[in-house]
Design an enzyme around this catalytic site. Sequence first.
Site, PDB file in Angstrom:
ATOM      1  N   CYS A   1       0.427  -1.391   3.532  1.00  0.00           N
ATOM      2  CA  CYS A   1       1.382  -2.149   4.349  1.00  0.00           C
ATOM      3  C   CYS A   1       1.034  -1.899   5.802  1.00  0.00           C
ATOM      4  O   CYS A   1       1.341  -0.840   6.354  1.00  0.00           O
ATOM      5  CB  CYS A   1       2.813  -1.724   4.066  1.00  0.00           C
TER       6      CYS A   1
ATOM      7  N   CYS B   1       3.505 -10.058   7.699  1.00  0.00           N
ATOM      8  CA  CYS B   1       2.810  -9.228   6.709  1.00  0.00           C
ATOM      9  C   CYS B   1       1.450  -8.884   7.308  1.00  0.00           C
ATOM     10  O   CYS B   1       0.586  -9.749   7.467  1.00  0.00           O
ATOM     11  CB  CYS B   1       2.661  -9.987   5.395  1.00  0.00           C
TER      12      CYS B   1
ATOM     13  N   ASN C   1       8.100  -1.957  -2.211  1.00  0.00           N
ATOM     14  CA  ASN C   1       8.696  -3.243  -1.879  1.00  0.00           C
ATOM     15  C   ASN C   1      10.179  -3.199  -2.241  1.00  0.00           C
ATOM     16  O   ASN C   1      10.605  -2.362  -3.046  1.00  0.00           O
ATOM     17  CB  ASN C   1       8.014  -4.353  -2.685  1.00  0.00           C
TER      18      ASN C   1
ATOM     19  N   ASN D   1      -4.239  -4.529  -1.168  1.00  0.00           N
ATOM     20  CA  ASN D   1      -3.339  -5.254  -2.070  1.00  0.00           C
ATOM     21  C   ASN D   1      -3.881  -6.682  -2.209  1.00  0.00           C
ATOM     22  O   ASN D   1      -4.694  -7.128  -1.398  1.00  0.00           O
ATOM     23  CB  ASN D   1      -1.885  -5.215  -1.559  1.00  0.00           C
TER      24      ASN D   1
HETATM   25  N1  LIG Z   1       4.273  -6.193   4.720  1.00  0.00           N
HETATM   26  C1  LIG Z   1       3.099  -5.465   4.382  1.00  0.00           C
HETATM   27  C2  LIG Z   1       2.451  -5.801   3.105  1.00  0.00           C
HETATM   28  C3  LIG Z   1       3.211  -5.406   1.916  1.00  0.00           C
HETATM   29  C4  LIG Z   1       2.451  -5.781   0.697  1.00  0.00           C
HETATM   30  C5  LIG Z   1       3.311  -5.898  -0.475  1.00  0.00           C
HETATM   31  N2  LIG Z   1       4.175  -7.047  -0.449  1.00  0.00           N
HETATM   32  C6  LIG Z   1       2.469  -5.847  -1.743  1.00  0.00           C
HETATM   33  O1  LIG Z   1       1.283  -6.144  -1.746  1.00  0.00           O
HETATM   34  O2  LIG Z   1       3.053  -5.503  -2.777  1.00  0.00           O
HETATM   35  C7  LIG Z   1       2.081  -5.441   5.488  1.00  0.00           C
HETATM   36  O3  LIG Z   1       2.478  -5.503   6.639  1.00  0.00           O
HETATM   37  O4  LIG Z   1       0.886  -5.312   5.234  1.00  0.00           O
END
Ligand SMILES: N[C@H](CCC[C@H](N)C(=O)O)C(=O)O
Length: 291
Positions: A78, A225, A69, A165
């Site tokens: 991600c 996300c 990140n 996550n």
């Molecule tokens: N943008 C990402 C997720 C990043 C997750 C991150 N923010 C974490 O859990 O630390 C996605 O497309 O899945």
Amino acid sequence: MGALANQPFVKMNGIGNEIVVVDLRKGAPAIAPEEARAAASPQGAPYDQLMALYPPRIAGTDGFIRIYNNDGSEAGACGNGMRCLASLVFNESGKDALTFETKAGILNCWKAGDGLYTVDMGPPRFKWNEIPLAEEFRDTRAIELQIGPIDKPVLHSPAVVNMGNPHAIFWVDDVNAYDLAKFGPLLENHPIFPERANITLAHIVSREHIVIRTWERGAGLTKACGSAACATAVAAARLKRTERKVRVTLPGGELTIEWRADNDHVLMTGPVEFEFAGTFDPQLFDKAPAP
Ligand SMILES: N[C@H](CCC[C@H](N)C(=O)O)C(=O)O
């Protein structure tokens, strides 16, 4: 000298989720948190997530991916970044399917046609200690957590899901009616989430369509996300409010999410966009900002 100095990178986005990909398959040390933060500075290549591709550690896989990140913390998964990175390796290898090792497990990616890519994000996890939560909750479809006045909470009773996550999903009628820049950090860092959490507001439009907005752990407000879209689709289907295949609209675009009944895996399909290629200036890392 670190991993990123003089390293070529590719700037892309997955429906507006700002992604930088670095190819470290020739070998490089792990990226230090301060290096990841310096790389994300305006003098570097501002990103939401940095995807670092290392040589395969497991036979039969196409590489090992570590995900950072922009606050320097490491993420297990991600979804949008996986599509971006996979599209580059598809172009280079001419393969139809790829397999990558990530901290969240081994993930398969394939071309879905029309410039779309599918990532198999694996199975979701629901047990309180898998999210993880700081205390036991038997039913993670809605946990006792609220923000705002006790008798008139602004947001309450989120579903929680681990999709590689940690995610918390709050059901609302209008995802734009809340100050997510204010509530996001409070909820991300709430003591119930020992590893912090990605915070999503979700509006169920129909049994096949959900609209979301996410405050990302370690990156803040982003245009998209992918893992949050997966977590939300799964959480809504668990509550029997949607079908197992839905369209998810995010500020930056749309994804199709399917939670397969046969193997429990979540498939995410969407586009990628190439922006530009560059090389990290080594001077960026001489004066890496303190945490
Ligand atoms: N943008 C990402 C997720 C990043 C997750 C991150 N923010 C974490 O859990 O630390 C996605 O497309 O899945």
